[in-house]
Design an enzyme around this catalytic site. Structure first.
Site, PDB file in Angstrom:
ATOM      1  N   HIS A  18       0.842  -1.211   0.000  1.00  8.79           N
ATOM      2  CA  HIS A  18       0.000   0.000   0.000  1.00  8.79           C
ATOM      3  C   HIS A  18       0.873   1.257   0.000  1.00  8.79           C
ATOM      4  O   HIS A  18       0.601   2.217  -0.718  1.00  8.79           O
ATOM      5  CB  HIS A  18      -0.910   0.033   1.247  1.00  8.79           C
ATOM      6  CG  HIS A  18      -1.976  -1.030   1.268  1.00  8.79           C
ATOM      7  ND1 HIS A  18      -2.230  -1.814   2.376  1.00  8.79           N
ATOM      8  CD2 HIS A  18      -2.861  -1.422   0.319  1.00  8.79           C
ATOM      9  CE1 HIS A  18      -3.223  -2.640   2.104  1.00  8.79           C
ATOM     10  NE2 HIS A  18      -3.626  -2.430   0.869  1.00  8.79           N
ATOM     11  N   LYS A  42     -16.442  -5.961   4.811  1.00  7.78           N
ATOM     12  CA  LYS A  42     -15.583  -6.913   5.507  1.00  7.78           C
ATOM     13  C   LYS A  42     -15.578  -6.656   7.010  1.00  7.78           C
ATOM     14  O   LYS A  42     -15.631  -5.510   7.449  1.00  7.78           O
ATOM     15  CB  LYS A  42     -14.150  -6.747   4.999  1.00  7.78           C
ATOM     16  CG  LYS A  42     -14.012  -6.979   3.512  1.00  7.78           C
ATOM     17  CD  LYS A  42     -12.620  -6.584   3.055  1.00  7.78           C
ATOM     18  CE  LYS A  42     -12.469  -6.774   1.564  1.00  7.78           C
ATOM     19  NZ  LYS A  42     -11.238  -6.178   1.049  1.00  7.78           N
ATOM     20  N   ARG A  92      -2.283  -5.973  -8.372  1.00  4.74           N
ATOM     21  CA  ARG A  92      -1.096  -6.824  -8.247  1.00  4.74           C
ATOM     22  C   ARG A  92      -1.077  -7.907  -9.303  1.00  4.74           C
ATOM     23  O   ARG A  92      -0.042  -8.245  -9.847  1.00  4.74           O
ATOM     24  CB  ARG A  92      -1.088  -7.499  -6.854  1.00  4.74           C
ATOM     25  CG  ARG A  92      -0.948  -6.542  -5.712  1.00  4.74           C
ATOM     26  CD  ARG A  92      -1.512  -7.120  -4.454  1.00  4.74           C
ATOM     27  NE  ARG A  92      -2.932  -7.407  -4.604  1.00  4.74           N
ATOM     28  CZ  ARG A  92      -3.740  -7.784  -3.647  1.00  4.74           C
ATOM     29  NH1 ARG A  92      -3.274  -7.959  -2.436  1.00  4.74           N
ATOM     30  NH2 ARG A  92      -5.020  -8.002  -3.867  1.00  4.74           N
ATOM     31  N   SER A 130      -3.405  -7.916   2.478  1.00  2.00           N
ATOM     32  CA  SER A 130      -3.657  -7.774   3.917  1.00  2.00           C
ATOM     33  C   SER A 130      -4.174  -9.073   4.522  1.00  2.00           C
ATOM     34  O   SER A 130      -3.802  -9.454   5.638  1.00  2.00           O
ATOM     35  CB  SER A 130      -4.679  -6.658   4.164  1.00  2.00           C
ATOM     36  OG  SER A 130      -4.146  -5.433   3.752  1.00  2.00           O
TER      37      SER A 130
HETATM   38  O1  PNS Z   1      -9.267  -2.469   0.201  1.00  2.00           O
HETATM   39  P1  PNS Z   1     -10.581  -2.874  -0.385  1.00  2.00           P
HETATM   40  O2  PNS Z   1     -11.396  -3.638   0.636  1.00  2.00           O
HETATM   41  O3  PNS Z   1     -10.444  -3.618  -1.692  1.00  2.00           O
HETATM   42  O4  PNS Z   1     -11.371  -1.508  -0.710  1.00  2.00           O
HETATM   43  C1  PNS Z   1     -12.682  -1.512  -1.209  1.00  2.00           C
HETATM   44  C2  PNS Z   1     -13.262  -0.069  -1.158  1.00  2.00           C
HETATM   45  C3  PNS Z   1     -13.216   0.453   0.255  1.00  2.00           C
HETATM   46  C4  PNS Z   1     -12.449   0.824  -2.067  1.00  2.00           C
HETATM   47  C5  PNS Z   1     -14.728  -0.143  -1.689  1.00  2.00           C
HETATM   48  O5  PNS Z   1     -15.458  -1.119  -0.991  1.00  2.00           O
HETATM   49  C6  PNS Z   1     -15.433   1.201  -1.567  1.00  2.00           C
HETATM   50  O6  PNS Z   1     -15.197   2.093  -2.366  1.00  2.00           O
HETATM   51  N1  PNS Z   1     -16.282   1.364  -0.522  1.00  2.00           N
HETATM   52  C7  PNS Z   1     -17.013   2.592  -0.276  1.00  2.00           C
HETATM   53  C8  PNS Z   1     -18.510   2.439  -0.628  1.00  2.00           C
HETATM   54  C9  PNS Z   1     -18.728   2.539  -2.122  1.00  2.00           C
HETATM   55  O7  PNS Z   1     -18.600   3.580  -2.734  1.00  2.00           O
HETATM   56  N2  PNS Z   1     -19.040   1.369  -2.728  1.00  2.00           N
HETATM   57  C10 PNS Z   1     -19.283   1.267  -4.158  1.00  2.00           C
HETATM   58  C11 PNS Z   1     -17.993   1.031  -4.932  1.00  2.00           C
HETATM   59  S1  PNS Z   1     -18.284   0.943  -6.672  1.00  2.00           S
END
Ligand code: PNS
Length: 165
Positions: A18, A42, A92, A130
């Site tokens: 990250h 999650k 990745r 992670s």
């Molecule tokens: O590290 P991650 O878990 O892959 O991140 C996912 C994240 C936090 C980027 C995604 O779940 C997100 O953007 N959440 C905020 C809510 C939202 O806008 N969801 C719609 C995404 S198209």
């Protein structure tokens, strides 16, 4: 012109992969806000305050980086209110791409003013996630090459606390 980007994620925990993506993003954008999603789908090992603390500590000396928490709500809306030109995501492996492609197009639908930018971390972090760091650390494996010493300390403390319960 260099502009503002946001780098969203769950960061449970924040890894060297990250950090690598964040530093790469800062070679393109003037300012990058790490957006910590509080209410992801999650269940996280670290609380939002713990994750915020680890990211703030690790990025304290990274010029142009800030941390903000997304307390629910859509990332696309957050990007709009922050005036972000881009959403940065690290990829990745090819398998990351399907989900990332879907999210980027949905975010574009919700906010056409924001463009998702995919960055590849250094090859030495391509197998670091992670989830696998949590699992290896829980089982006593050495993850010191993949996380900052501060995160290593937090992982040790967390698993000691869990063993005592
Ligand atoms: O590290 P991650 O878990 O892959 O991140 C996912 C994240 C936090 C980027 C995604 O779940 C997100 O953007 N959440 C905020 C809510 C939202 O806008 N969801 C719609 C995404 S198209």
């Amino acid at each position: 012109m260099k502009r503002l980007a946001i780098y969203p994620g769950t960061f449970d925990p924040f890894t060297n992969g990250h950090l690598d993506v964040l530093e790469r993003a800062l070679t393109i954008f003037e300012r990058v806000v790490v957006v910590l999603a509080e209410n992801g789908k999650k269940r996280t090992l670290f609380s939002v305050n713990e994750r915020r603390d680890m990211i703030e500590t690790i990025t304290a000396s990274v010029s142009g980086a800030n941390v903000e928490v997304l307390h629910g709500g859509l990332l696309a809306e957050y990007a709009r209110s922050a005036g972000a030109a881009a959403i940065v995501r690290g990829v990745r492996q090819v398998k990351d791409f399907e989900y990332e492609f879907q999210m980027s197009l949905l975010n574009r639908h919700l906010n056409p003013d924001v463009t998702t930018v995919f960055l590849m971390p250094n090859v030495k972090y391509t197998y670091v996630a992670s989830s696998i760091i949590r699992e290896v650390a829980l089982l006593g494996g050495d993850v010191s090459k993949f996380v900052h010493p501060y995160v290593l300390g937090m992982l040790k403390q967390k698993f000691e606390e869990q063993r005592e319960q």
